[in-house]
Structures are given as structure tokens and as C-alpha cells.
Write a protein that holds these residues in place. Structure first.
Motif: not given
Length: 121
Positions: A96-111
Motif C-alpha cells: 500500500t505504501a509503495k502504491n501511494e508513493a508511486a501515485v505521488a511520484a506520477v502526480a509530481r511528474l504530471a504537475a
């Protein structure tokens, strides 16, 4: 708090359909075997249990289905030194922590490119 995972065949079929997976007889047998297991079985033990329900279940299907479940956060594996990984239904805290970290990284990249992620409806 995550919702409890279904045990009834209809509930399993709906859950799999919701994440885009087909509910084939071997997959339903694997789910049932994993759901009914009293411990954390490895893939070979799951194969033996699932084949009692659906004889056409193969080891390749077990491994592929377990990985798909893991990718959707429906199952998790626990590595064991010098043995096969153990499996259980539900996501582990680490996955779960890995998934949340991955989503946060993708969100930063998209931003960084001027995009904003929005949840799927």
C-alpha cells in the motif's frame, strides 16, 4: 478502511470485473483456495487446493492471477528466505505504501508538465 473481500462467487466475479479481470473457473478456484486457506500458502500449495475445485487450473495461471491480484491491491505476497513466497488476500502495508508513493511520484511528474491527475469515476 478497506472493504472486506468477498467470499461468494457472485461477489468475486463483480470484484474481478470492476478491476478489469475475467472470472474464469480456474481464477475462481484460486480465489476460493486462497480465501479458505488457514495460513499463507505458496503458489504450489494454492495449485493443489485450486485443482480440487477446478482440475484444469495450471501453475502458470496461479502465478499470473496472483500477480494480477497483487497489482490491483487484492492480494499480497510475503517473501520467505530459501522458499517460495507466501500469499494472502488483501494488500500488505508495504505494498500500500509503495502504491501511494508511486501515485505521488506520477502526480509530481504530471504537475511538472502542467497536468493534474483526477480520480477515475
Amino acid at each position: 478502511m478497506p472493504e472486506p473481500l468477498p467470499s461468494a462467487p457472485a461477489g468475486i466475479q463483480q470484484l474481478l470485473a470492476r478491476v478489469g479481470m475475467r472470472a474464469t473457473p480456474p481464477r475462481l478456484a484460486i480465489w476460493r483456495a486462497l480465501h479458505d486457506a488457514s495460513d499463507e500458502p505458496d503458489a504450489v500449495a494454492l495449485l493443489c487446493l485450486a485443482q480440487r475445485i477446478e482440475p484444469r487450473t495450471s501453475l502458470g495461471t496461479v502465478y499470473r492471477f496472483l500477480r494480477e491480484l497483487e497489482q490491483h491491491g487484492l492480494a499480497s505476497s510475503r517473501p520467505v528466505a530459501h522458499q517460495r513466497s507466501r500469499w494472502r488476500l488483501g494488500a500488505s502495508a508495504a505494498s500500500t505504501a509503495k502504491n501511494e508513493a508511486a501515485v505521488a511520484a506520477v502526480a509530481r511528474l504530471a504537475a511538472a508538465f502542467g497536468y493534474r491527475l483526477v480520480p477515475a469515476a
